[in-house]
Scaffold this active site. Sequence first.
Site, PDB file in Angstrom:
ATOM      1  N   ASP A  90      41.441  30.410  39.904  1.00  0.00           N
ATOM      2  CA  ASP A  90      42.108  29.561  41.283  1.00  0.00           C
ATOM      3  C   ASP A  90      41.743  27.741  41.235  1.00  0.00           C
ATOM      4  O   ASP A  90      42.037  26.637  41.021  1.00  0.00           O
ATOM      5  CB  ASP A  90      41.625  29.788  42.284  1.00  0.00           C
ATOM      6  CG  ASP A  90      41.884  31.219  42.518  1.00  0.00           C
ATOM      7  OD1 ASP A  90      41.732  32.366  42.232  1.00  0.00           O
ATOM      8  OD2 ASP A  90      42.849  30.760  43.280  1.00  0.00           O
ATOM      9  N   LYS A 129      38.922  34.689  41.352  1.00  0.00           N
ATOM     10  CA  LYS A 129      38.523  35.663  43.201  1.00  0.00           C
ATOM     11  C   LYS A 129      37.298  36.395  42.419  1.00  0.00           C
ATOM     12  O   LYS A 129      36.633  36.892  41.105  1.00  0.00           O
ATOM     13  CB  LYS A 129      40.142  37.560  42.320  1.00  0.00           C
ATOM     14  CG  LYS A 129      39.672  38.506  43.321  1.00  0.00           C
ATOM     15  CD  LYS A 129      39.337  37.803  45.170  1.00  0.00           C
ATOM     16  CE  LYS A 129      40.268  36.742  45.258  1.00  0.00           C
ATOM     17  NZ  LYS A 129      41.764  36.578  45.511  1.00  0.00           N
TER      18      LYS A 129
END
Lengths: 351, 351
Positions: free
Chosen positions: B244, B255
Site C-alpha cells: 500500500d 496488509k
Amino acid sequence: MPTSVAGAIDFHPLRPRPEADAIEIVDQTRLPHEWLTVRIATADEAAHAIRTMQVRGAPLIGATAAYGLALALRADASDANLGAARAQLLATRPTAVNLRWALDRCVRAVESLPPSARAAAAWREADAIAAEDVTTNRAIGEHGLRLIEHLAAHTQPVQILTHCNAGALATLAFGTATAPIYLAHEAGITVHVWVSETRPRLQGAKLTTWELRARGVPHTLIVDAAGAALMRQGRVDIVLVGADRVAANGDVCNKIGTYEKALAAKDNGVPFYAAVPSTTIDWTIADGAGIPIEERAADEVLLLGGDASIAPPGTAVANPAFDVTPARLLTGIITERGVCAPGKLRTLFPE
Amino acid sequence: MPTSVAGAIDFHPLRPRPEADAIEIVDQTRLPHEWLTVRIATADEAAHAIRTMQVRGAPLIGATAAYGLALALRADASDANLGAARAQLLATRPTAVNLRWALDRCVRAVESLPPSARAAAAWREADAIAAEDVTTNRAIGEHGLRLIEHLAAHTQPVQILTHCNAGALATLAFGTATAPIYLAHEAGITVHVWVSETRPRLQGAKLTTWELRARGVPHTLIVDAAGAALMRQGRVDIVLVGADRVAANGDVCNKIGTYEKALAAKDNGVPFYAAVPSTTIDWTIADGAGIPIEERAADEVLLLGGDASIAPPGTAVANPAFDVTPARLLTGIITERGVCAPGKLRTLFPE
C-alpha cells in the site's frame, strides 16, 4: 459452577460425578454465548467430546480421556475392553501427547489388577491426574509470576500476548499460559493481555476473552496477523503460550501460528515462553520433526458462523491445526519445576 | 464483463463510462458470491465506494479517486470544488499512497486550466492513470515472471504464497503480485498458489481465490497463521505480496500479517518479494515508521458473516489494517522497471 456466562468467576471445565457414574464437561463449542454442561457416562461419549472439541486443550484432553477409560471399565473391565477403550480414546486427536500419557498411566494402574478392581482404580487414577493438573498449573503460575514481576518492576501495565487458549478452560484449573497472568492479576500487578483470535476455530476470541473477562483481567482482541506488528511497535512485553507437545530438545508444538509469533518475538527482543506441565513433554521424540500434526476439516476454515462459504464453492483448503516452534526461538519453558532454557529440560526432569 | 461469477475470465473491477458521465465499479464486498456492478457518478459516490471498500487495493483506489475528481469537476469546476473534492477523496483511506499520488496528478493537470476545460482534462488524466496501471502491471508481471521461470527450472509446481489480494481486483488489470503468476500460468509453467485468507476482511479467501479460480490457476486456501508453517515444511518456493506504500528505504507497508510472513520467509530461506508500481513508492517518507497505519472498526474482527459476535459482548478490539515489513526482510522489490534490492529503489527511479 456458573449457570450463566456473565458473572462466572469460579468455573470448572470438567467435574467428576462419581455418584452418577459420570463426569460433567462444559461444551466449549458453545462459548462464549452459552455455558452448557454435558454429562459424559461412557467412553464413547468421552471420545466424542474430545473429537468434536467440546473439550480441548492438552491437559483437559488428557484428564477427560482418563475418566473416559474409567467409565469404559465400569461397563466392562476385561483386558479386551481396556485395550479397545484405550485405542478408541487415543485415536481422537493425534497431536497432544497428554492424551497418550494419561491413558497409559491409567492402563498401568489397572492392568495387573483383577477386573473387579479396575474401574475404581482407574477412577482414582483419573482423579489423581485431575488433582495433579491443578497443583501443576498453580506451580507453573508461581514460576511464571516471577517473570511478570520482573517486567512489572520496569513497566506497568505488563503487556502480555497469548495465542489460542492455554487457559483455565484448557485444563482443570488456572490454565498453563494463563496461570502466571491470573496470579499476577491477583497480586495487584497491572497486566493487559493481547488475545489473538486463533483462526480457524477462534479459541482466542471465544474462550480466552471469556475467561479473562470472567476474572476481570484487561484484554484486547486482535486478529492473528496483528501480533507481530504489535511487537514491532513495542507494545508487547512478553509472549506466553501453551503447548500440545514439547520434544525432548525443547521444540514446541502448539496451535498453528505460534511459530510466527515466536519469530516476531525474536525479531523484536520480546521474551517468548511456553508454559507447559511436564506431561506435555514427549521424551520419546528428539525434536519437533517427529510430532504428528493434525490436519483438520476444510469447513473449519470455509464456514464462519454457519454463513455461506467465505470462498468460492469447491475451493481447496489446507488446515493444519498446529505448528512447531524450534527451540532456538524460545526464551524459555515454564514448567511446574521452574523455568529453563528450552534445550535444558532434562536439568529440571532428570531421567 | 461477466454477469455471473462462474466462468468469469476477463473481468474489470473499474470501467469508465464517459458517455454516461460515470464509471462502473464492482462492489467487491459482494464477492465471491455476486458480481455486482455499481454506477459511480459523483465524487461523493466515489468516496463512498473507497471508504466502504467496494473498491480497494492501492492502484484501484488511486484510479477510482482520479475519476471521482473528474466527476466532481463535471458538476462544478471551480477552484473551491477542486480543493474540496481532492480533500474529500484523500480522506477516505490513510495508508495507500497511490490515492494521494493520483489526486495530485489530476490536480496538477487541471489547476492552471480555465474551469470550462477542467472536467475533460481531469477525465483524460484519470484515463491515463488507468491505462498506465495496466501497462505497469504487465511490466511487473514480465519482471516477476523471470523469477518464477528461474524457480521452475528446478521444481514444478512452483509454490507461491500470497497474502491479501494484490490481484487483478486490486488494480485495473493483471494485479501486482498476481501479474507474474498469471504470466507464468499462461506460459505453461505449473504453479500452485497458497492463499492466506487475510483476516479480518478475508480478501484472500474472498477475492484472491475468486480471481485465481476465474483464470484457472491452482490454489489452496489457508488461515493466515499457517503460512509460516508451510515455509518451514519446504512447501513454499517464493512469497509475492503487494504493498500500500513503500518508503524510500524499501520498507514495505502492506496488509496486516505481511511482516510475519516476511519473518518466516527469512527464517526459511524463502525469497520474499513485494510487487509494486512506482506509484506506490512514497519518496517523501524515509522509512516505514513514517507511514500512517489505518485503524479500522472493531466489528470487522467481531462480526463474521453477520453472525453473533465471536467474542463476549463488549470485548475490546485493536484492528490495525496494515503493518510495516522492514526492508532487511525482503529479497527484492519488483517494479515496472525491473527488480531491485529493497534499499536500491533509487537505482531504478533516479531523482
